[in-house]
Design an enzyme around this catalytic site. Structure first.
Site, mmCIF file in Angstrom:
data_model
loop_
_atom_site.group_PDB
_atom_site.id
_atom_site.type_symbol
_atom_site.label_atom_id
_atom_site.label_comp_id
_atom_site.label_asym_id
_atom_site.label_seq_id
_atom_site.Cartn_x
_atom_site.Cartn_y
_atom_site.Cartn_z
ATOM 1 N N GLU A 111 3.248 1.475 -1.942
ATOM 2 C CA GLU A 111 2.457 0.311 -1.514
ATOM 3 C C GLU A 111 0.992 0.696 -1.586
ATOM 4 O OE1 GLU A 111 3.999 -2.079 1.803
ATOM 5 O OE2 GLU A 111 5.724 -0.763 1.840
ATOM 6 N N HIS A 225 -2.707 -9.404 6.332
ATOM 7 C CA HIS A 225 -1.936 -9.000 5.141
ATOM 8 C C HIS A 225 -2.432 -9.821 3.956
ATOM 9 C CE1 HIS A 225 1.357 -8.129 2.419
ATOM 10 N NE2 HIS A 225 1.806 -7.228 3.274
ATOM 11 N N ARG A 266 -5.141 -2.568 2.459
ATOM 12 C CA ARG A 266 -4.968 -3.993 2.759
ATOM 13 C C ARG A 266 -6.269 -4.727 3.049
ATOM 14 N NH1 ARG A 266 0.567 -3.963 6.258
ATOM 15 N NH2 ARG A 266 1.775 -3.496 4.412
ATOM 16 N N HIS A 327 -1.255 -10.263 10.366
ATOM 17 C CA HIS A 327 0.002 -9.543 10.183
ATOM 18 C C HIS A 327 0.264 -8.495 11.262
ATOM 19 C CE1 HIS A 327 3.336 -7.774 8.046
ATOM 20 N NE2 HIS A 327 2.730 -6.608 7.915
ATOM 21 N N ARG A 362 -4.146 -0.239 9.255
ATOM 22 C CA ARG A 362 -2.895 0.514 9.095
ATOM 23 C C ARG A 362 -2.498 0.695 7.634
ATOM 24 N NH1 ARG A 362 2.227 -1.141 8.466
ATOM 25 N NH2 ARG A 362 1.943 -3.260 9.266
#
Ligand code: SIN
Length: 394
Positions: A111, A225, A266, A327, A362
């Protein structure tokens, strides 16, 4: 009504469940949850769970977590999480969790902001796979009782120590008196109009903590997100997992131009999408999975495929409109390395807590891992204290 128990846990997501599983069977444990046991954000996690692949991966995993978090992470927490990751995966497998494998070896996906694939997954429903298996085990435990549709309204504070919680359920209000309390109530997405979270997750534990002067940290660190399916329908936004981009999906603006490296952290991707939407005056950008084989889409992302189809998009053939949405909450109730809050007798784990592991942003797929690692530490610390019968500590 008054109820006495050794440990009360508010929340039945992975942090609550794994906490219960790691407490000694000799203790009476009462768990409460605001809705039904399956309505926790842990069930919704798609992408996967990070793991330290081997000793050589440590520096890179540490650096990826720190860089994504803008180096505001608590280093001790990052170290604990990474070093505990293999143990957690072994435990999950012992509880029956299945991760994707090829010829007996783990398949790792990738990711954003990960410098190498190190994410274990179960199709695109890793959270459901983990949470449902843990829930089944907890429901088999004779020492654990779960009350559904029961909301925590306050904690019981006496002489500066937490003595349990006040809860409101179908039978009215209950004073749940406990030697130790673990708050695992999840995120704050219910406070937002557009969120991937369940709407009933409104940060209750954080609000209660503030009322009692319990230390909180980074309450403004909220993660957006980058990719949820654009929809005008009310309700929870449907996540299009970042692992889709990890497997090759790309973003386009309305002029069919790429405008960002899709595997940046992100916050960077979200910012780029928002700027692009503003520039073009549109409500979404496009995500294309055309570089991912149909076979991989059907095998790795069957739920995303089916959901999009129900919404009128065949992701094997067409682009889908995506938009950022709230998110995850990096801040929360401050806890130390064993998930103890600033109030004696009170622990917090999972999204409602802040052990500093995520810093300001995160890293993808660190949330399930963090919840599991630090709820186990809370449970072990509670067990140690109860074994020694230390009721007044710190
Ligand atoms: C995702 O699959 O994109 C979400 C996973 C996460 O929040 O880490």
């Amino acid at each position: 009504m008054t109820k006495k128990t050794d440990v009360v846990i508010a929340g039945t997501g992975v942090a609550g469940l794994y906490g219960a599983l790691n407490l000694p069977r000799s203790l009476q444990v009462l768990m409460i949850t605001k809705k039904d046991v399956k309505s926790s954000d842990s069930f919704l996690a798609q992408g996967g769970i990070c793991v330290l692949r081997d000793a050589d991966d440590y520096d890179s995993y540490f650096e990826d977590t720190m860089r994504a978090g803008h180096y505001e992470n608590r280093k001790e927490s990052v170290d604990i999480m990474i070093r505990s990751s293999r143990h957690v995966i072994e435990e999950l497998e012992r509880y029956g969790v299945e991760f994707a494998k090829k010829n007996g070896a783990y398949r790792y996906t990738r990711e954003g902001a990960h410098s190498r694939p190190r994410i274990l997954f179960h199709e695109d429903i890793t959270g459901e796979e983990i949470t449902s298996k843990l829930l089944k085990k907890v429901q088999e435990l004779p020492n654990v009782t779960i009350w559904e549709e029961t909301e925590m309204t306050d904690i019981i504070e006496e002489d500066g120590r937490c003595r349990g919680i006040l809860a409101k359920g179908p039978d009215g209000e209950t004073e749940i008196r406990a030697s130790y309390t673990l708050l695992a109530t999840g995120g704050i997405g219910g406070q937002y109009r557009h969120s991937t979270n369940f709407p009933h997750l409104t940060g209750d534990a954080v609000e209660i903590a503030k009322r009692h002067g319990i230390r909180t940290e980074h309450l403004d660190y909220v993660q957006i997100h980058p990719t949820t399916l654009y929809s005008t329908k009310p309700g929870r936004r449907f996540l299009i997992s970042e692992s889709v981009r990890g497997e090759g999906a790309v973003l386009y603006n309305h002029k069919k131009e790429r405008f960002v490296d899709e595997l940046k952290p992100r916050d960077v991707v979200t910012k780029a999408i928002r700027e692009e939407m503003e520039k073009e005056g549109t409500d979404y950008v496009w995500l294309s999975m055309e570089h991912i084989s149909k076979e991989t889409i059907l095998e790795h992302f069957p739920h995303i495929y089916r959901h999009c189809l129900e919404e009128g998009y065949d992701v094997t053939r067409e682009w889908i409109p995506v938009v950022p949405a709230q998110h995850y909450f990096m801040g929360g109730i401050w806890v130390d390395s064993v998930s103890h809050t600033s109030m004696p007798g009170l622990y917090a784990a999972g999204e409602t807590s802040c052990n500093g592991v995520h810093g300001a942003n995160r890293l993808a797929s660190n949330s399930l891992l963090e919840s599991l690692v630090f709820s186990e530490r809370a449970a072990k610390d509670i067990a140690k204290k109860l074994e020694k019968r230390i009721i007044i500590e710190k």
